[in-house]
Design an enzyme around this catalytic site. Sequence first.
Site, PDB file in Angstrom:
ATOM      1  N   GLU A 112       0.824  -1.327   0.094  1.00  0.00           N
ATOM      2  CA  GLU A 112       0.035   0.070   0.036  1.00  0.00           C
ATOM      3  C   GLU A 112       0.791   1.453   0.279  1.00  0.00           C
ATOM      4  O   GLU A 112       0.642   2.247  -0.603  1.00  0.00           O
ATOM      5  CB  GLU A 112      -0.974  -0.028   1.408  1.00  0.00           C
ATOM      6  CG  GLU A 112      -1.872   1.368   1.484  1.00  0.00           C
ATOM      7  CD  GLU A 112      -2.546   1.644   0.331  1.00  0.00           C
ATOM      8  OE1 GLU A 112      -2.985   2.702   0.420  1.00  0.00           O
ATOM      9  OE2 GLU A 112      -2.830   0.802  -0.651  1.00  0.00           O
ATOM     10  N   HIS A 300     -21.520  -7.389 -17.282  1.00  0.00           N
ATOM     11  CA  HIS A 300     -20.019  -7.206 -17.670  1.00  0.00           C
ATOM     12  C   HIS A 300     -19.937  -8.193 -18.788  1.00  0.00           C
ATOM     13  O   HIS A 300     -19.174  -7.776 -19.901  1.00  0.00           O
ATOM     14  CB  HIS A 300     -19.235  -7.490 -16.487  1.00  0.00           C
ATOM     15  CG  HIS A 300     -17.636  -7.189 -17.117  1.00  0.00           C
ATOM     16  ND1 HIS A 300     -17.248  -6.018 -17.627  1.00  0.00           N
ATOM     17  CD2 HIS A 300     -16.632  -8.148 -17.089  1.00  0.00           C
ATOM     18  CE1 HIS A 300     -16.072  -6.208 -17.955  1.00  0.00           C
ATOM     19  NE2 HIS A 300     -15.549  -7.467 -17.586  1.00  0.00           N
TER      20      HIS A 300
END
Length: 400
Positions: A112, A300
């Site tokens: 991160e 999708h």
Amino acid sequence: MDAQPLYDLAPVAWLLGMGVLIALGPLLWVWRRHVGEGAGRRLQALTVLTLFLTFDLTLFGAFTRLSDSGLGCPDWPGCYGNASPLGARHEIAMAQAAQPTGPVTHGKAWVEMVHRYLATSVGFLILVLAVTTWVVRRRERLAPQATRRGVASLSAWWPAATLVWVCLQGAFGALTVTWRLYPAIVTLHLLGAMVLLALLCIQAVRYGHAAQARLPAPIAPALRTLLWWTAGVVLLQIALGGWVSTNYAVLACTQFPTCQDSWWPPMNFAQGFEIWRELGTASHGAPIEFAALTAIHYTHRLMAYLAFASIGVLAWQLLRQAPALRAQARWLIGLALLQLATGLGNVLLGWPLVAALLHTGGAAALAVVLTWTLCESRRAAATVPHRHSAGLASNKILEQ
């Protein structure tokens, strides 16, 4: 242990310093490699390099999310109020001991924070591009016409808009963490990355036009319309793909072409496309239904058929009608096949990390290539052939 505040601005200076330090490498490389060349050539090279690094950042952002590292440091912009996970070893160890497979571990914290360092460095490069473009453009305006080198042909508002946009991206990055991976925020963050890539691509192509003193290739109005249509379909498909990924709906269908042994499985579209809700829950707070995840996935998939067909028709028409855009057509074909292969791999192989990363990378590359194609083309003026001019053209062909 006291609750960790979501926003702690104490590490900002360290974060900015790390970003500048990382960005100095590309800056020095560009300036040394193009020493003695014009400002326009150096700015073009830096724009292309920033585009490349932004593409890499987009992939690393996908890796951060797919490896469940998005909350590796649960505050922003630092990590438990520190500039790096090194200073937060105690807090991370306590969180990891409480939840060994939870969102906070030493490895996830580093993933991160490295993503934040890289994002800051890209932001600094874009700041350099914006400031330098304004300075050089002003200098060229004051210089004699004969000594100008084409930088003034690129509006300085493009890099300025890119700078504003990357700041918005940083804000969405902060919200992604502090709002605990809200699906709508994460999806908007992904779409923001696509827009950032498009902005940088536009500038890189326009610098190339200025350096080579050429204009975009004229194409038929119908083909130009098809190009815009395909770009819109792909952008919508990217948004749907982001919605699938951020809701972890990839494995709602593990078969192809059917889903759950059906061509039309049970689906809850209303709940699946409730935009403003927390991850894993419906708007009323109850856990989201599996039928809602199925609706997200299947929408999708259905849109993928339209996107694949649109790209195929566009590439075919570009190869037939626009010789100057054949390279872009080949890229579109290759990327469409990559998306097909990686999309099937995600479904049939259980969402492997490599396939998921390649799928995100292919989507980002499609956004760049479609932007490139739009910038390298323009709508040809509609002409009505005159009888006399048509006769002259026929005589010229016969003479040849």
